[in-house]
Design a protein around this motif. Sequence first.
Motif, PDB file in Angstrom:
ATOM      1  N   MET A   1       3.833 -11.604  15.335  1.00 21.05           N
ATOM      2  CA  MET A   1       4.018 -10.502  16.281  1.00 21.05           C
ATOM      3  C   MET A   1       3.667 -10.990  17.682  1.00 21.05           C
ATOM      4  SD  MET A   1       2.582  -6.598  16.060  1.00 21.05           S
ATOM      5  CE  MET A   1       0.870  -7.097  16.035  1.00 21.05           C
ATOM      6  N   ARG A   2       4.608 -10.860  18.600  1.00 17.17           N
ATOM      7  CA  ARG A   2       4.425 -11.396  19.937  1.00 17.17           C
ATOM      8  C   ARG A   2       3.808 -10.402  20.906  1.00 17.17           C
ATOM      9  NH1 ARG A   2      10.154 -13.810  21.315  1.00 17.17           N
ATOM     10  NH2 ARG A   2      10.814 -12.078  19.995  1.00 17.17           N
ATOM     11  N   TRP A   3       3.887  -9.100  20.599  1.00 13.29           N
ATOM     12  CA  TRP A   3       3.229  -8.114  21.451  1.00 13.29           C
ATOM     13  C   TRP A   3       2.900  -6.882  20.621  1.00 13.29           C
ATOM     14  CZ3 TRP A   3       8.542  -8.677  23.573  1.00 13.29           C
ATOM     15  CH2 TRP A   3       9.401  -7.670  23.136  1.00 13.29           C
ATOM     16  N   ASP A   4       1.988  -6.076  21.120  1.00 12.41           N
ATOM     17  CA  ASP A   4       1.632  -4.822  20.467  1.00 12.41           C
ATOM     18  C   ASP A   4       2.718  -3.806  20.793  1.00 12.41           C
ATOM     19  OD1 ASP A   4       0.580  -2.505  19.523  1.00 12.41           O
ATOM     20  OD2 ASP A   4      -1.367  -2.704  20.500  1.00 12.41           O
ATOM     21  N   ILE A   5       3.435  -3.358  19.777  1.00 13.21           N
ATOM     22  CA  ILE A   5       4.566  -2.477  20.049  1.00 13.21           C
ATOM     23  C   ILE A   5       4.133  -1.050  20.396  1.00 13.21           C
ATOM     24  CG2 ILE A   5       6.233  -3.818  18.707  1.00 13.21           C
ATOM     25  CD1 ILE A   5       5.071  -0.605  17.228  1.00 13.21           C
ATOM     26  N   ASP A   6       2.879  -0.698  20.148  1.00 15.19           N
ATOM     27  CA  ASP A   6       2.420   0.676  20.393  1.00 15.19           C
ATOM     28  C   ASP A   6       2.074   0.860  21.868  1.00 15.19           C
ATOM     29  OD1 ASP A   6       1.591   3.256  20.249  1.00 15.19           O
ATOM     30  OD2 ASP A   6      -0.036   2.911  18.807  1.00 15.19           O
ATOM     31  N   TRP A   7       3.114   0.844  22.705  1.00 16.53           N
ATOM     32  CA  TRP A   7       2.894   0.929  24.146  1.00 16.53           C
ATOM     33  C   TRP A   7       2.506   2.330  24.606  1.00 16.53           C
ATOM     34  CZ3 TRP A   7       6.047   4.422  26.470  1.00 16.53           C
ATOM     35  CH2 TRP A   7       7.287   4.701  25.865  1.00 16.53           C
ATOM     36  N   ILE A   8       2.803   3.376  23.813  1.00 16.89           N
ATOM     37  CA  ILE A   8       2.408   4.717  24.240  1.00 16.89           C
ATOM     38  C   ILE A   8       0.887   4.863  24.188  1.00 16.89           C
ATOM     39  CG2 ILE A   8       2.618   5.834  21.970  1.00 16.89           C
ATOM     40  CD1 ILE A   8       3.621   7.304  25.434  1.00 16.89           C
ATOM     41  N   GLU A   9       0.247   4.164  23.254  1.00 21.40           N
ATOM     42  CA  GLU A   9      -1.217   4.184  23.223  1.00 21.40           C
ATOM     43  C   GLU A   9      -1.787   3.421  24.420  1.00 21.40           C
ATOM     44  OE1 GLU A   9      -4.949   2.857  20.363  1.00 21.40           O
ATOM     45  OE2 GLU A   9      -3.059   3.521  19.477  1.00 21.40           O
ATOM     46  N   LYS A  10      -1.151   2.296  24.764  1.00 16.06           N
ATOM     47  CA  LYS A  10      -1.594   1.540  25.940  1.00 16.06           C
ATOM     48  C   LYS A  10      -1.419   2.375  27.206  1.00 16.06           C
ATOM     49  CE  LYS A  10      -2.679  -2.499  24.111  1.00 16.06           C
ATOM     50  NZ  LYS A  10      -1.822  -3.668  24.290  1.00 16.06           N
ATOM     51  N   ARG A  11      -0.305   3.071  27.320  1.00 20.41           N
ATOM     52  CA  ARG A  11      -0.069   3.901  28.500  1.00 20.41           C
ATOM     53  C   ARG A  11      -1.108   5.016  28.570  1.00 20.41           C
ATOM     54  NH1 ARG A  11       0.751   3.531  33.232  1.00 20.41           N
ATOM     55  NH2 ARG A  11       2.485   2.093  32.846  1.00 20.41           N
ATOM     56  N   ALA A  12      -1.480   5.585  27.399  1.00 20.43           N
ATOM     57  CA  ALA A  12      -2.489   6.637  27.359  1.00 20.43           C
ATOM     58  C   ALA A  12      -3.858   6.117  27.786  1.00 20.43           C
ATOM     59  CB  ALA A  12      -2.566   7.239  25.962  1.00 20.43           C
ATOM     60  N   GLN A  13      -4.119   4.851  27.505  1.00 16.72           N
ATOM     61  CA  GLN A  13      -5.378   4.251  27.945  1.00 16.72           C
ATOM     62  C   GLN A  13      -5.386   4.021  29.459  1.00 16.72           C
ATOM     63  OE1 GLN A  13      -5.544   0.690  25.584  1.00 16.72           O
ATOM     64  NE2 GLN A  13      -6.049   1.773  23.687  1.00 16.72           N
ATOM     65  N   LEU A  14      -4.230   3.613  29.989  1.00 19.38           N
ATOM     66  CA  LEU A  14      -4.142   3.299  31.422  1.00 19.38           C
ATOM     67  C   LEU A  14      -4.132   4.550  32.295  1.00 19.38           C
ATOM     68  CD1 LEU A  14      -1.479   0.433  31.304  1.00 19.38           C
ATOM     69  CD2 LEU A  14      -3.901   0.181  31.857  1.00 19.38           C
ATOM     70  N   THR A  15      -3.360   5.552  31.888  1.00 17.00           N
ATOM     71  CA  THR A  15      -3.228   6.777  32.703  1.00 17.00           C
ATOM     72  C   THR A  15      -3.347   8.001  31.803  1.00 17.00           C
ATOM     73  OG1 THR A  15      -0.803   6.609  32.494  1.00 17.00           O
ATOM     74  CG2 THR A  15      -1.818   5.694  34.486  1.00 17.00           C
ATOM     75  N   PRO A  16      -4.541   8.240  31.244  1.00 13.07           N
ATOM     76  CA  PRO A  16      -4.697   9.294  30.237  1.00 13.07           C
ATOM     77  C   PRO A  16      -4.388  10.701  30.728  1.00 13.07           C
ATOM     78  CG  PRO A  16      -6.837   8.463  30.940  1.00 13.07           C
ATOM     79  CD  PRO A  16      -5.816   7.534  31.489  1.00 13.07           C
ATOM     80  N   ARG A  33      -2.473  11.174  27.319  1.00 18.15           N
ATOM     81  CA  ARG A  33      -3.457  11.189  26.239  1.00 18.15           C
ATOM     82  C   ARG A  33      -3.052  12.208  25.171  1.00 18.15           C
ATOM     83  NH1 ARG A  33      -9.826  12.405  27.184  1.00 18.15           N
ATOM     84  NH2 ARG A  33      -9.034  14.515  27.582  1.00 18.15           N
ATOM     85  N   GLU A  34      -2.586  13.374  25.598  1.00 13.64           N
ATOM     86  CA  GLU A  34      -2.170  14.400  24.646  1.00 13.64           C
ATOM     87  C   GLU A  34      -0.930  13.977  23.860  1.00 13.64           C
ATOM     88  OE1 GLU A  34      -3.703  18.456  26.883  1.00 13.64           O
ATOM     89  OE2 GLU A  34      -1.880  17.458  27.594  1.00 13.64           O
ATOM     90  N   ILE A  35       0.018  13.335  24.526  1.00 16.18           N
ATOM     91  CA  ILE A  35       1.224  12.857  23.840  1.00 16.18           C
ATOM     92  C   ILE A  35       0.861  11.815  22.793  1.00 16.18           C
ATOM     93  CG2 ILE A  35       3.327  11.475  24.157  1.00 16.18           C
ATOM     94  CD1 ILE A  35       3.693  14.373  24.908  1.00 16.18           C
ATOM     95  N   ASN A  36      -0.033  10.913  23.139  1.00 16.75           N
ATOM     96  CA  ASN A  36      -0.440   9.874  22.198  1.00 16.75           C
ATOM     97  C   ASN A  36      -1.198  10.467  21.018  1.00 16.75           C
ATOM     98  OD1 ASN A  36      -0.829   6.969  21.471  1.00 16.75           O
ATOM     99  ND2 ASN A  36      -2.986   7.502  21.767  1.00 16.75           N
ATOM    100  N   GLN A  37      -2.061  11.451  21.286  1.00 13.31           N
ATOM    101  CA  GLN A  37      -2.813  12.077  20.206  1.00 13.31           C
ATOM    102  C   GLN A  37      -1.887  12.838  19.265  1.00 13.31           C
ATOM    103  OE1 GLN A  37      -6.088  11.728  19.340  1.00 13.31           O
ATOM    104  NE2 GLN A  37      -5.403  12.835  17.520  1.00 13.31           N
ATOM    105  N   ARG A  38      -0.896  13.523  19.814  1.00 21.63           N
ATOM    106  CA  ARG A  38       0.073  14.225  18.965  1.00 21.63           C
ATOM    107  C   ARG A  38       0.817  13.233  18.069  1.00 21.63           C
ATOM    108  NH1 ARG A  38       1.679  19.600  20.409  1.00 21.63           N
ATOM    109  NH2 ARG A  38       3.751  19.207  19.511  1.00 21.63           N
ATOM    110  N   ALA A  39       1.199  12.095  18.661  1.00 19.48           N
ATOM    111  CA  ALA A  39       1.918  11.077  17.883  1.00 19.48           C
ATOM    112  C   ALA A  39       1.038  10.530  16.771  1.00 19.48           C
ATOM    113  CB  ALA A  39       2.379   9.948  18.800  1.00 19.48           C
TER     114      ALA A  39
END
Length: 496
Positions: A1-16, A33-39
């Motif tokens: 695996m060349r990158w972490d595909i879960d970018w919505i979690e990364k985005r939630a960490q950067l701009t929650p 943060r809410e979108i990531n938690q729902r997912a």
Amino acid sequence: MRWDIDWIEKRAQLTPFKSAIIDGDTQKRWSYREINQRAHSLACFFMEQGIKKGDRVALLSPNDISYFDFIFACLKIGAIFVPLNWRLSVHELNQIIEDCTPKLLGYHSRFNDLMNEELASIQVDHQDYEAIFINQELAYAINVDETHPWTIIYTGGTTGKSKGVVLTHANIQWNALNTIVSWNLSADDVTLTYLPMFHTGGLNALTIPILVMGGTVLFSRDFDAENAIHLIEKESCTILLMVPTMYHLISQTTAFEKATFQSVKTFLSGGAPCPLTIYEAFSKKGIAFKEGYGLTEAGPNNFYIDPNEAKKRNGSIGKPMMFNKVKILKTDGSSANVNEVGELLLDGNHVFDHYWNNKEATRQTIIDGWLHTGDLAKFDEEGYFYIVGRKKEMIITGGENVYPLEVEQCIQNHPAVFEVAVVGLAHPKWGEAVTAFISVLPGQSLTLEEIQQFCLSKLGKYKVPKYFNIMRELPKTHVGKIDKKYLQTEYQSIVS
């Protein structure tokens, strides 16, 4: 695996706490943060239902928060998201469901009549669905890499059966990155998504790229020109994609005459060739307006043009984006030169992986690594590209693709029909109007209402011809084929 595909979690960490999604109809807002938690919660629910990596999960809904729930939950556990086109008939939807065999179907109550009762399902506009997002904390660790399928988006086929376009995580992410870099998207961008999110234009053209960048996506379910203008100005939208039909309706309103669109950097048109009258309407107001080009199998974003250049080169789709390759092949297989017409070919990491359960169609479409689009194009001395026609006889009406053969096959099944030809006639509102020419078997009779109802029972409403012409005999070419060019030329006036 060349990158972490879960970018919505990364985005939630950067701009929650940044606004990610806004429901334009209810004004409900969700942060990253809410979108990531729902997912995450929905991913836990999926696993509790026995859904595993590679299983298909379908959704039949108008534009709704559930699209984001489903696609990002699938992202997290390696399931494959299948958005379903609610404009199709029950028969057509069942064909798709039989092809992709989803383990679970989410549906909106608006489409109860289209439901397949044999499928495990959950209603996404019900309190039971919202209860899923309370206290779901199941741990999971799924090994999913960028080569794994993320979505299957079904598109029309010339054989009359929809083809499932398989897009991997890499396909979708590279389209997003390519769009961000080439179109200069930023975290300040806000888009309004009216295009249906079962369609690649609604899902991948701007929605996903803007979320990757940390911007805001505003969605609405039912297009209304006056309300669209209201939402654009109220939420300070910066970039929008609509089909020409929508722009035509917007430009006819009194609200358009009064609107300033001060926040908008660019209006984008896609899905069908845009009439010059729309260019002129926006140009008179000094508003940036341009066309794009794409298809489900590639992106759908492939070209970029500066709005100032678009004013000088009406109809140009621009130049290839940063991370893709483009070429034009003439019928003899050689590369086209300046202003020579040929088939448009595309290559890049955004090009789809394969058609689901259809190796032969994949083999015919991707040749030596190049996607053969079936569209005819040319480029000028400065490298600006133009779409000049379609190699296949596809009709684009209101932004939707309609294949004449599929409609012809349907009409031909009526017991009174002898011959049929379906063509697209230029239409000021729809871009093209699906038009059928029919001859009847000797001794039989057929009314316009009867054939229209027959089509409505077999086809999605947008595929049903807007005009039917019952003729004694269809015109033929010198080799005995139905002369479609003659029909298009001689009968254009019936839609004018």
